[in-house]
Design an enzyme around this catalytic site. Structure first.
Site, PDB file in Angstrom:
ATOM      1  N   ALA A 240      -0.449  -7.848  -5.259  1.00 30.73           N
ATOM      2  CA  ALA A 240       0.640  -7.917  -4.279  1.00 30.73           C
ATOM      3  C   ALA A 240       0.575  -6.765  -3.269  1.00 30.73           C
ATOM      4  O   ALA A 240      -0.266  -5.859  -3.354  1.00 30.73           O
ATOM      5  CB  ALA A 240       1.979  -7.928  -5.002  1.00 30.73           C
ATOM      6  N   HIS A 241       1.525  -6.797  -2.347  1.00 29.94           N
ATOM      7  CA  HIS A 241       1.533  -5.834  -1.243  1.00 29.94           C
ATOM      8  C   HIS A 241       1.717  -4.398  -1.729  1.00 29.94           C
ATOM      9  O   HIS A 241       2.454  -4.123  -2.666  1.00 29.94           O
ATOM     10  CB  HIS A 241       2.626  -6.184  -0.223  1.00 29.94           C
ATOM     11  N   ASN A 242       0.985  -3.482  -1.082  1.00 30.56           N
ATOM     12  CA  ASN A 242       1.084  -2.035  -1.314  1.00 30.56           C
ATOM     13  C   ASN A 242       0.619  -1.585  -2.693  1.00 30.56           C
ATOM     14  O   ASN A 242       0.885  -0.459  -3.108  1.00 30.56           O
ATOM     15  CB  ASN A 242       2.507  -1.528  -1.049  1.00 30.56           C
TER      16      ASN A 242
END
Length: 342
Positions: A240-242
Site C-alpha cells: 500500500a501507499h507510503n
C-alpha cells in the site's frame, strides 16, 4: 540454439569425458533426459538415472566415477549444481537478449532511450520518460509520463509503471505487475459517502529488486513508497501507499501490507501474511505464513499465528490448542466432582 560439449565445458571450465562435439539444444531432468538435451547429477539419490538417461550431456562432480557403462557424455566440474545454475543463467541471458523496437509501439518524442534497448510491440512510452542502457520492455507494457528506468532492467509483458515512478538498475518487473497505482485513500462525509484523497506521490524501486507477476505497489499519498535495494517480491503481493521495505527483504505470495508501515532489512515474510498499517517491523524479522501482524515488531523476532505470537510461544501454545476439547472435558469432570462433594 545448439551448443557442443566442448563449448559448454569452456563456459564451465570443466573436463569432458566422452564426445566433445556432441550437441544439445535443450535442458532436462536427468530422469527425463532425451537425445539432444543437457542434464546434471548433483544429488546421489538420482545416481541410478545416469545409467539410463538418454541425455546427450550430463554435468557431474569431479569425484564422480561411473560403475556401469554410460551413453551420455560427461562434463566434470567442481560443483555440478552450481555449474548447472550458471548455465541456466547463461541460457536465460541468451534467450532474453532481444534488441530493437518492434512496431506497432508508441514512444513519445520527449522520451530518452539508452543503448541496446528492446521495446516490444504494442508498448506505450509516455512523455519525458528516461530509459537506461540494455533495458528490455516486452510487448503490451505501459510506461507512463516522467518515469525513470535504470540500466539492465526487464519489464515483462503487461507490466504497468504509472507516472513519476523511479525504477533502479538490474531490476525485474514480471508480467502484470503494477507500479504506482493510486493508494487506497478515501474519507467519509457526514452522509457516509466516500471521497477520494488525491495520491500525488510516487514509487521508488532501488537496484536489484525483483517484483513478481501480478504484484501491485501503490504510489504514496505524499512522498514515496520505497522498495530498497535487493528486495525480492513474489507474485500477487499488495503493498500500500507510503510503505517502505528495507534492503534484501524477501516476501512470499499473497501477502498484504497496509499503508505507511515500515519493514526493516533482511526480513523473511511468508505467504498470505497480513500486516496492518502505520507500524514498524525491525531488521532480521521472520514471519511465518498466514500470520497476522498488528503491532510493532522488534529486531530478530520470529512470529507465527493470527494475531501473531512469538514463534516459540506459538508452538508451546499449540500443544494446548489441539487438546482443548480434552482439556474442557477434564475441567467439566473436575467441576462435577467438586460440586458433588458440596
Amino acid at each position: 540454439m545448439k551448443f557442443t560439449a566442448e563449448q559448454i565445458a569452456g563456459i564451465l571450465e570443466g573436463t569432458i569425458v566422452g564426445d566433445p562435439q556432441v550437441e544439445v539444444s535443450k535442458l532436462a531432468k536427468i530422469e527425463e533426459g532425451i537425445k539432444g538435451s543437457l542434464t546434471f547429477l548433483a544429488n546421489p539419490k538420482y545416481k541410478q538415472f545416469i545409467y539410463t538417461t538418454n541425455a546427450s550431456i550430463t554435468i557431474v562432480n569431479l569425484d564422480f566415477e561411473p560403475e556401469q557403462e554410460l551413453t551420455t557424455t560427461l562434463i566434470k566440474v567442481e560443483d555440478a549444481y552450481g555449474a548447472f545454475t550458471k548455465l541456466l543463467e547463461y541460457y536465460n541471458q541468451i534467450k532474453l537478449n532481444k534488441t530493437g523496437i518492434e512496431q506497432p509501439s508508441y514512444i513519445s518524442d520527449s522520451a530518452k532511450i539508452g543503448a541496446e534497448p528492446y521495446i516490444g510491440a504494442f508498448t506505450y512510452i509516455g512523455n519525458n520518460v528516461t530509459i537506461g542502457n540494455n533495458v528490455k520492455i516486452f510487448p503490451n507494457s505501459y510506461i507512463s509520463d516522467n518515469v525513470t528506468i535504470g540500466d539492465n532492467t526487464f519489464v515483462f509483458s503487461g507490466g504497468k509503471i504509472y507516472s513519476d515512478c523511479v525504477i533502479g538498475n538490474n531490476c525485474v518487473i514480471n508480467s502484470g505487475a503494477i507500479i504506482g497505482a493510486d493508494g487506497f485513500g478515501f474519507v467519509p462525509d457526514e452522509k457516509g459517502e466516500y471521497s477520494k484523497v488525491p495520491q500525488i506521490g510516487n514509487v521508488i524501486i532501488e537496484d536489484y529488486v525483483d517484483i513478481g507477476a501480478g504484484t501491485t505497489i501503490d504510489r504514496a499519498t505524499l512522498g514515496s513508497t520505497v522498495i530498497r535495494r535487493g528486495v525480492k517480491l513474489d507474485n500477487q503481493i499488495q503493498i500500500a501507499h507510503n510503505v517502505e521495505i528495507g534492503r534484501n527483504t524477501v516476501i512470499a505470495a499473497q501477502t498484504g501490507i497496509a499503508g505507511s508501515t515500515k519493514i526493516g532489512e533482511n526480513c523473511q515474510i511468508g505467504g498470505q501474511v497480513g500486516i496492518v498499517g502505520h507500524i514498524t517491523i525491525g531488521n532480521n524479522v521472520k514471519i511465518q505464513a498466514q500470520s497476522g501482524i498488528g503491532r510493532n515488531v522488534k529486531d530478530n523476532e520470529v512470529l507465527q499465528g493470527s494475531p501473531a505470537l512469538n514463534y516459540g510461544d506459538y508452538n508451546k501454545s499449540y500443544v494446548y490448542f489441539k487438546n482443548l476439547p480434552k482439556i474442557v472435558k477434564n475441567i467439566n469432570e473436575i467441576e462435577k466432582r467438586v460440586n458433588g462433594n458440596n
